[in-house]
Design a protein around this motif. Sequence first.
Motif, PDB file in Angstrom:
ATOM      1  N   ASN A 172       7.060  18.821  12.872  1.00 39.10           N
ATOM      2  CA  ASN A 172       8.504  18.622  12.920  1.00 39.10           C
ATOM      3  C   ASN A 172       8.890  17.152  12.995  1.00 39.10           C
ATOM      4  OD1 ASN A 172       8.882  21.402  12.917  1.00 39.10           O
ATOM      5  ND2 ASN A 172       8.657  21.511  15.155  1.00 39.10           N
ATOM      6  N   ASN A 173       7.928  16.311  13.430  1.00 43.60           N
ATOM      7  CA  ASN A 173       8.256  14.897  13.590  1.00 43.60           C
ATOM      8  C   ASN A 173       7.119  14.074  13.008  1.00 43.60           C
ATOM      9  OD1 ASN A 173       9.429  12.503  14.355  1.00 43.60           O
ATOM     10  ND2 ASN A 173       8.880  12.682  16.530  1.00 43.60           N
ATOM     11  N   TRP A 174       7.071  14.029  11.701  1.00 44.32           N
ATOM     12  CA  TRP A 174       6.001  13.311  10.998  1.00 44.32           C
ATOM     13  C   TRP A 174       6.292  11.824  10.982  1.00 44.32           C
ATOM     14  CZ3 TRP A 174       1.363  14.585   9.149  1.00 44.32           C
ATOM     15  CH2 TRP A 174       0.738  13.673   8.313  1.00 44.32           C
ATOM     16  N   GLU A 175       5.305  11.062  11.418  1.00 45.26           N
ATOM     17  CA  GLU A 175       5.478   9.615  11.494  1.00 45.26           C
ATOM     18  C   GLU A 175       4.580   8.954  10.462  1.00 45.26           C
ATOM     19  OE1 GLU A 175       4.889   5.928  14.664  1.00 45.26           O
ATOM     20  OE2 GLU A 175       4.633   8.011  15.276  1.00 45.26           O
ATOM     21  N   GLU A 176       5.166   8.106   9.659  1.00 39.08           N
ATOM     22  CA  GLU A 176       4.396   7.414   8.636  1.00 39.08           C
ATOM     23  C   GLU A 176       3.596   6.283   9.273  1.00 39.08           C
ATOM     24  OE1 GLU A 176       4.041   8.101   5.574  1.00 39.08           O
ATOM     25  OE2 GLU A 176       5.493   9.729   5.443  1.00 39.08           O
ATOM     26  N   HIS A 177       2.392   6.084   8.743  1.00 40.40           N
ATOM     27  CA  HIS A 177       1.550   4.989   9.216  1.00 40.40           C
ATOM     28  C   HIS A 177       1.809   3.763   8.360  1.00 40.40           C
ATOM     29  CE1 HIS A 177      -1.035   7.342  11.957  1.00 40.40           C
ATOM     30  NE2 HIS A 177      -0.747   8.338  11.121  1.00 40.40           N
ATOM     31  N   SER A 178       1.927   2.651   9.018  1.00 36.20           N
ATOM     32  CA  SER A 178       2.160   1.397   8.307  1.00 36.20           C
ATOM     33  C   SER A 178       0.833   0.793   7.900  1.00 36.20           C
ATOM     34  CB  SER A 178       2.907   0.417   9.212  1.00 36.20           C
ATOM     35  OG  SER A 178       2.144   0.162  10.378  1.00 36.20           O
ATOM     36  N   GLY A 179       0.885  -0.140   6.949  1.00 43.04           N
ATOM     37  CA  GLY A 179      -0.330  -0.792   6.481  1.00 43.04           C
ATOM     38  C   GLY A 179      -0.846  -0.138   5.208  1.00 43.04           C
ATOM     39  N   ASN A 180      -1.887  -0.767   4.673  1.00 40.45           N
ATOM     40  CA  ASN A 180      -2.482  -0.292   3.434  1.00 40.45           C
ATOM     41  C   ASN A 180      -3.608   0.669   3.775  1.00 40.45           C
ATOM     42  OD1 ASN A 180      -3.172   0.061   0.854  1.00 40.45           O
ATOM     43  ND2 ASN A 180      -4.047  -1.987   0.515  1.00 40.45           N
ATOM     44  N   PHE A 181      -3.460   1.933   3.461  1.00 36.45           N
ATOM     45  CA  PHE A 181      -4.473   2.923   3.804  1.00 36.45           C
ATOM     46  C   PHE A 181      -4.468   4.022   2.767  1.00 36.45           C
ATOM     47  CE2 PHE A 181      -0.594   4.388   5.747  1.00 36.45           C
ATOM     48  CZ  PHE A 181      -0.606   5.755   5.569  1.00 36.45           C
ATOM     49  N   ALA A 182      -5.545   4.806   2.821  1.00 39.46           N
ATOM     50  CA  ALA A 182      -5.687   5.958   1.941  1.00 39.46           C
ATOM     51  C   ALA A 182      -5.473   7.214   2.757  1.00 39.46           C
ATOM     52  CB  ALA A 182      -7.076   5.963   1.303  1.00 39.46           C
ATOM     53  N   GLU A 183      -4.815   8.208   2.141  1.00 36.99           N
ATOM     54  CA  GLU A 183      -4.513   9.446   2.841  1.00 36.99           C
ATOM     55  C   GLU A 183      -5.014  10.610   2.017  1.00 36.99           C
ATOM     56  OE1 GLU A 183      -0.645  11.972   4.438  1.00 36.99           O
ATOM     57  OE2 GLU A 183      -0.429   9.915   3.770  1.00 36.99           O
ATOM     58  N   GLU A 184      -5.653  11.564   2.686  1.00 35.99           N
ATOM     59  CA  GLU A 184      -6.182  12.736   2.006  1.00 35.99           C
ATOM     60  C   GLU A 184      -5.645  13.991   2.676  1.00 35.99           C
ATOM     61  OE1 GLU A 184      -7.975  13.127  -0.569  1.00 35.99           O
ATOM     62  OE2 GLU A 184      -8.612  11.097  -1.051  1.00 35.99           O
ATOM     63  N   SER A 185      -5.235  14.930   1.847  1.00 36.29           N
ATOM     64  CA  SER A 185      -4.884  16.269   2.334  1.00 36.29           C
ATOM     65  C   SER A 185      -5.904  17.212   1.725  1.00 36.29           C
ATOM     66  CB  SER A 185      -3.467  16.653   1.901  1.00 36.29           C
ATOM     67  OG  SER A 185      -3.162  17.953   2.331  1.00 36.29           O
ATOM     68  N   PHE A 186      -6.855  17.612   2.523  1.00 39.73           N
ATOM     69  CA  PHE A 186      -8.027  18.303   2.009  1.00 39.73           C
ATOM     70  C   PHE A 186      -7.753  19.786   1.797  1.00 39.73           C
ATOM     71  CE2 PHE A 186      -9.578  14.597   4.238  1.00 39.73           C
ATOM     72  CZ  PHE A 186     -10.332  14.028   3.231  1.00 39.73           C
ATOM     73  N   MET A 187      -8.262  20.291   0.681  1.00 39.87           N
ATOM     74  CA  MET A 187      -8.063  21.680   0.295  1.00 39.87           C
ATOM     75  C   MET A 187      -9.163  22.557   0.883  1.00 39.87           C
ATOM     76  SD  MET A 187      -5.369  21.234  -1.427  1.00 39.87           S
ATOM     77  CE  MET A 187      -4.498  19.965  -2.328  1.00 39.87           C
ATOM     78  N   LEU A 234     -16.797   9.524  -0.032  1.00 44.76           N
ATOM     79  CA  LEU A 234     -15.576   9.049  -0.665  1.00 44.76           C
ATOM     80  C   LEU A 234     -15.655   7.559  -0.900  1.00 44.76           C
ATOM     81  CD1 LEU A 234     -14.572  11.025   2.043  1.00 44.76           C
ATOM     82  CD2 LEU A 234     -12.705  11.235   0.409  1.00 44.76           C
ATOM     83  N   THR A 235     -14.831   7.093  -1.839  1.00 49.14           N
ATOM     84  CA  THR A 235     -14.779   5.684  -2.202  1.00 49.14           C
ATOM     85  C   THR A 235     -13.343   5.203  -2.170  1.00 49.14           C
ATOM     86  OG1 THR A 235     -16.708   5.933  -3.645  1.00 49.14           O
ATOM     87  CG2 THR A 235     -15.326   4.001  -3.986  1.00 49.14           C
ATOM     88  N   VAL A 236     -13.118   4.031  -1.563  1.00 48.86           N
ATOM     89  CA  VAL A 236     -11.790   3.427  -1.527  1.00 48.86           C
ATOM     90  C   VAL A 236     -11.907   1.998  -2.014  1.00 48.86           C
ATOM     91  CG1 VAL A 236     -10.954   4.909   0.341  1.00 48.86           C
ATOM     92  CG2 VAL A 236     -12.073   2.750   0.894  1.00 48.86           C
ATOM     93  N   SER A 237     -10.758   1.419  -2.370  1.00 44.11           N
ATOM     94  CA  SER A 237     -10.731   0.082  -2.941  1.00 44.11           C
ATOM     95  C   SER A 237     -10.972  -0.969  -1.874  1.00 44.11           C
ATOM     96  CB  SER A 237      -9.392  -0.160  -3.637  1.00 44.11           C
ATOM     97  OG  SER A 237      -8.338  -0.055  -2.693  1.00 44.11           O
ATOM     98  N   GLU A 238     -11.173  -2.217  -2.349  1.00 47.94           N
ATOM     99  CA  GLU A 238     -11.515  -3.287  -1.418  1.00 47.94           C
ATOM    100  C   GLU A 238     -10.372  -3.700  -0.514  1.00 47.94           C
ATOM    101  OE1 GLU A 238     -10.260  -5.312  -5.261  1.00 47.94           O
ATOM    102  OE2 GLU A 238     -11.404  -3.548  -4.636  1.00 47.94           O
ATOM    103  N   ASP A 239      -9.113  -3.423  -0.908  1.00 54.31           N
ATOM    104  CA  ASP A 239      -7.983  -3.827  -0.070  1.00 54.31           C
ATOM    105  C   ASP A 239      -7.534  -2.700   0.856  1.00 54.31           C
ATOM    106  OD1 ASP A 239      -7.125  -2.228  -2.078  1.00 54.31           O
ATOM    107  OD2 ASP A 239      -5.359  -3.423  -2.613  1.00 54.31           O
ATOM    108  N   THR A 240      -8.279  -1.629   0.930  1.00 53.26           N
ATOM    109  CA  THR A 240      -7.961  -0.519   1.830  1.00 53.26           C
ATOM    110  C   THR A 240      -8.769  -0.670   3.106  1.00 53.26           C
ATOM    111  OG1 THR A 240      -7.530   0.939  -0.046  1.00 53.26           O
ATOM    112  CG2 THR A 240      -7.958   1.983   2.094  1.00 53.26           C
ATOM    113  N   HIS A 241      -8.064  -0.655   4.237  1.00 49.01           N
ATOM    114  CA  HIS A 241      -8.725  -0.822   5.526  1.00 49.01           C
ATOM    115  C   HIS A 241      -8.379   0.297   6.490  1.00 49.01           C
ATOM    116  CE1 HIS A 241      -8.413  -5.302   4.326  1.00 49.01           C
ATOM    117  NE2 HIS A 241      -9.523  -4.753   3.825  1.00 49.01           N
TER     118      HIS A 241
END
Length: 771
Positions: free
Chosen positions: A286-301, A424-431
């Motif tokens: 009900n109260n979803w808070e967005e995370h700031s910064g450069n990141f990757a997000e996964e919603s796994f099936m 999994l693999t993420v880009s170099e600017d993802t922390h």
Amino acid sequence: MLPQFAIAGHGWEPGGGRRGTETKRQRAEEEQQPPPPGRSRGPRPPSPPMPVRRRRGSPGARSCLLWLFVLLKSAEPFQVTVREDNCIIVSLEASDVVSSSSVYVVKIAGESKNYFFQFEEFNSTLPAPVVFNAKYHGLYYIVTLLVVNSNMVSKSARSITVLTKPLPVSSVSIYDYKPSPETGVLFEIQYPEKYNVFTRVNISYWEGKDYRTMLYKDFFKGKTVFNHWLPGICYSNITFQLVSEATFNKSTLVEYSGVQHEPKQHRTVPYPPRNISVQIVPINRNNWEEHSGNFAEESFMGPQEIIRKEKLSQFSDNSPKIPAANTSAALPDYRYNSTEYETTSQPYWWPNEAESSEGEEEFVNAVFSDYEANGINASGKLTPEPPSFLPVQMVLTWLPPKPPTAFDGFHINIEREENSTEFLTVSEDTHKFVAELKEPGKYKLSVTTFSSSGSCEVRGSQSAKTLSFYISPTGEWIEELTEKPQHVTVTVLSSTTALTSWTASQESGGNSTIVSVVSLTCQKQKESQRLEKHYCTEVNSSSSLIENLVPGAQYQVVVYLRKGPLVGPPSDPVTFSIVPTGIKDLTLYPLGPTAVVLSWNRPFLGVFRKYVVEMFYFNPSTMTSEWTTYYEIAATVSLTASVRIANLLPAWYYNFRVTMVTWGDPELSCCDSSTISFITAPVAPEITSVEYYNHLLYITWTYGGDGTDLSHSRMLHWMVIAEGKKKIKKSVTRNVMTAVLSLPPGDIYNLSVTACTERGSNTSLLQLVKL
């Protein structure tokens, strides 16, 4: 006629033909031993030329030579060149001609001996060049022009130094420098060693887009360590050249070998990411808070969903950026052998976050199958379902590797319950990486850096840190245990029990513990002779009290902190030993004046390595009294043991001791109280003479062998007995071996002499005497 000139050992003949041909010169040369490779030899002093006869030229020829000298006196001096086949070519120039009556000789120094070559006779045309086939590659040679006049006086006109080219490297191998694969490599080169001289090695390569070259000399048996490369960089077109250098008359000559080996390439290992941390956050729909910064997000099936496969183009400077998160194929192939990445189906513990509308309609209009099957029990009442797992959100963060690491992204490895892994693999600017976990269990996470730019193979960093945590069925997050128990001590309470204690911080005070115990002596014994079996394999317990120990055994204890299913790092191992109980029922059986038998029993419960039989006595040869080891008996499963001790001194005091020695390090023994003392019996004296005179019987005897010293024996006295109608006894001190008995004549006596000690005696043979 002018005197002719010849070179000893080169077969020159007066009026001979050309001397510049290589075939004649090769037949004339002598074989020499080469100097050691990698080190040049200096020239030897020149040998004086041998005089021979030479025909005098005509006056017309002399005037022609003088005219040629005056015309070309400003020309260059004689020329020396080195061909590709390692031949030295010496050419005589017009400016070198000083007299028509002189002979011109070339001296070549540098090898183990000097070589001399004479130019052919010439008139108006200069002679053919001298060709010398140099044996050594990379060695400097001094070429000197000698002029011999008609008076047989040789003069050095001038000298030129040349340097031959070393032979090239044949093969190159490059390996990681194991102590530091991020910055170091091990070079191994192979090259011809015979007749090949060089001082340094030139290493050339491309460092990314920059060309580098340097001279290196620290090669030992063709190997050296290069420990100043940059991590994660692709080093390509790596070549090696042998370099030969020589200094002569303040001038330096340098020659480089060619490149015949295949150029190599190598990528150093990048450094791993830093400050890896994980947080588990409960999800509030009900109260979803967005995370700031450069990141990757996964919603796994869930397993019923299929994720479409995507392929990334190979990493390059012009390639597009890597997507925020991608799954990869098998870990080993991706990390080292491939530059393509493709997605795989999501693991079963990450179900779909939102069902499709079609699925919702089916759920509304249909009866849930589990409810139909399990919702009503046998009595018709509803059974409560177990509470469902509340999803949580995993937030994984890290910092880039320490500079100057070249990298192109990060690999994230997620393992659950040791039977399912996601890569999994993420880009170099993802922390930062965010994922939703919908299944409880134990998880392991690792983040590594990979580098793929350039033509070298893709390489990943070492795993800097592996994070472990546990999600309980109720959604509780249990963090990884990083603390190990400190100050672990073991107190032995008895021969079969011990108590373990340790200290831990307040944060981990509520955690449970695992006490791991293993016997260090069990494996040292033969399986058929093992006297303990409980701790032969590692035994884990949650109690600090250690029971079922065996006397004489040595144990190792390691303590772990435990929180839920997570186990922390082990403590420093602590070793303790149980003192053996020692033997019992030590018994001595005498076998005569010089031998005894010792027998004893051991306890049923005990572990030991051997019995040690010792004895204490006064040694007359060293004039000392001390414990000395007589015999060692290996341990057996038998409860009884015995040993025969021989070569004892008669009438001597002995103390015997039997101890049990353990396998431990250091060894333990028990017990010094297991002793028994004994005085050996004396030997029988021997009567040597009997004389009767004036009613007196004179008796003499001997004891033992020659040189027997009774000053330290336990002999007390002698007993002389004459038994006839009357029995007469006389005690004689031990220092005297004669006795006088007053006996009336006319009787027959049996004479004997007895040696007496505190605990025994020994009598001589009877001797019959008639008076």
